[in-house]
Design an enzyme around this catalytic site. Structure first.
Site, PDB file in Angstrom:
ATOM      1  N   ARG A  69       0.828  -1.217   0.000  1.00 49.80           N
ATOM      2  CA  ARG A  69       0.000   0.000   0.000  1.00 49.80           C
ATOM      3  C   ARG A  69       0.857   1.259   0.000  1.00 49.80           C
ATOM      4  O   ARG A  69       0.421   2.321  -0.437  1.00 49.80           O
ATOM      5  CB  ARG A  69      -0.985  -0.040   1.168  1.00 49.80           C
ATOM      6  CG  ARG A  69      -2.110  -1.042   0.930  1.00 49.80           C
ATOM      7  CD  ARG A  69      -2.948  -1.235   2.182  1.00 49.80           C
ATOM      8  NE  ARG A  69      -2.229  -1.959   3.202  1.00 49.80           N
ATOM      9  CZ  ARG A  69      -2.443  -3.238   3.521  1.00 49.80           C
ATOM     10  NH1 ARG A  69      -3.372  -3.910   2.896  1.00 49.80           N
ATOM     11  NH2 ARG A  69      -1.746  -3.825   4.465  1.00 49.80           N
ATOM     12  N   GLU A 106       5.089 -11.361  13.521  1.00 53.34           N
ATOM     13  CA  GLU A 106       4.483 -11.989  14.691  1.00 53.34           C
ATOM     14  C   GLU A 106       4.740 -13.505  14.649  1.00 53.34           C
ATOM     15  O   GLU A 106       5.061 -14.123  15.652  1.00 53.34           O
ATOM     16  CB  GLU A 106       2.995 -11.688  14.706  1.00 53.34           C
ATOM     17  CG  GLU A 106       2.394 -11.867  16.075  1.00 53.34           C
ATOM     18  CD  GLU A 106       0.962 -11.367  16.124  1.00 53.34           C
ATOM     19  OE1 GLU A 106       0.512 -10.755  15.139  1.00 53.34           O
ATOM     20  OE2 GLU A 106       0.314 -11.606  17.155  1.00 53.34           O
TER      21      GLU A 106
HETATM   22  P1  AMP Z   1       4.464  -3.787  11.249  1.00 53.43           P
HETATM   23  O1  AMP Z   1       5.724  -4.272  10.603  1.00 53.43           O
HETATM   24  O2  AMP Z   1       3.990  -4.668  12.366  1.00 53.43           O
HETATM   25  O3  AMP Z   1       4.539  -2.326  11.650  1.00 53.43           O
HETATM   26  O4  AMP Z   1       3.324  -3.935  10.161  1.00 53.43           O
HETATM   27  C1  AMP Z   1       3.215  -2.974   9.210  1.00 53.43           C
HETATM   28  C2  AMP Z   1       2.689  -3.504   7.917  1.00 53.43           C
HETATM   29  O5  AMP Z   1       1.638  -4.460   8.079  1.00 53.43           O
HETATM   30  C3  AMP Z   1       2.117  -2.327   7.175  1.00 53.43           C
HETATM   31  O6  AMP Z   1       2.749  -2.335   5.914  1.00 53.43           O
HETATM   32  C4  AMP Z   1       0.633  -2.573   7.127  1.00 53.43           C
HETATM   33  O7  AMP Z   1       0.226  -2.560   5.786  1.00 53.43           O
HETATM   34  C5  AMP Z   1       0.380  -3.936   7.710  1.00 53.43           C
HETATM   35  N1  AMP Z   1      -0.484  -3.942   8.922  1.00 53.43           N
HETATM   36  C6  AMP Z   1      -0.111  -4.350  10.156  1.00 53.43           C
HETATM   37  N2  AMP Z   1      -1.136  -4.294  11.023  1.00 53.43           N
HETATM   38  C7  AMP Z   1      -2.182  -3.810  10.335  1.00 53.43           C
HETATM   39  C8  AMP Z   1      -3.558  -3.501  10.678  1.00 53.43           C
HETATM   40  N3  AMP Z   1      -4.042  -3.699  11.918  1.00 53.43           N
HETATM   41  N4  AMP Z   1      -4.352  -2.996   9.716  1.00 53.43           N
HETATM   42  C9  AMP Z   1      -3.861  -2.801   8.462  1.00 53.43           C
HETATM   43  N5  AMP Z   1      -2.607  -3.079   8.079  1.00 53.43           N
HETATM   44  C10 AMP Z   1      -1.768  -3.579   8.995  1.00 53.43           C
END
Ligand code: AMP
Length: 181
Positions: A69, A106
């Site tokens: 995105r 995760e």
């Molecule tokens: P992180 O590495 O955990 O910060 O995850 C970030 C990536 O995962 C981003 O590129 C988001 O597109 C996606 N993402 C993680 N959690 C969500 C959520 N609750 N809603 C939408 N996209 C998420």
């Protein structure tokens, strides 16, 4: 940016368009869906203005979009700022790779890659993504950019999830979130 632009109104518009989808992609996860923002002409324009605004204080030379995105948002921001766009892609998509970085999810791990020959050493980069959750993706993207000799001037996201403390993973790099939930 024109001083006539009302970023508060832009923020309210984006907040009203953002869709929360419970239990996706698995039970217990609240997924924040931007398709309802991007599909709305005023929503897309407002999002682009909001994500571009930090450049007034932090000048940049190039926009980096994080898969997937971040590509959509990054292209709009780059166009608005008159800059080029460099994609940070998931492993195996790029024909020529300058650097790769693995990080923990995760469950399991993932690898991001930066294309070869498109990021000038010393460039000041604006990183763009939709959501900052745990911060692992954004931190890995920052490290990739820096490994290639560029500087992360700031990161912009539409939505920060403060409960997950992703900001702590960014080691003080400037982060601008349009909204938090
Ligand atoms: P992180 O590495 O955990 O910060 O995850 C970030 C990536 O995962 C981003 O590129 C988001 O597109 C996606 N993402 C993680 N959690 C969500 C959520 N609750 N809603 C939408 N996209 C998420």
């Amino acid at each position: 940016m024109s001083p006539a632009v009302d970023l508060g109104a832009d923020r309210d518009l984006v907040a009203g368009l953002l869709r929360e989808v419970p239990d996706f992609p698995q039970p217990g996860i609240r997924f924040w869906d931007l398709t309802t923002v991007l599909a709305d002409a005023r929503g897309l324009a407002a999002t682009t203005r909001l994500l571009s605004a930090p450049v007034a204080e932090h000048p940049v030379d190039v926009v980096i979009g994080i898969e997937a995105r971040g590509f959509l948002l990054g292209a709009a921001v780059a166009q608005a700022l008159g800059l080029g766009l460099v994609p940070v892609r998931k492993q195996g998509k790029l024909p020529a790779v300058a650097a790769a970085r693995s990080y923990d999810l995760e469950y399991g791990s993932a690898t991001l890659e930066l294309p070869a020959g498109v990021l000038a050493p010393g460039a000041r980069a604006l990183l763009v993504d939709d959501v900052l959750a745990t911060g692992g993706t954004a931190a890995a993207a920052c490290e990739l950019v820096e490994e290639c000799g560029a500087t992360v001037t700031s990161l912009v996201v539409v939505l920060e999830l403060p409960a997950l403390d992703g900001r702590a993973r960014l080691a003080g790099r400037p982060l601008h979130a349009v909204l938090d939930r």
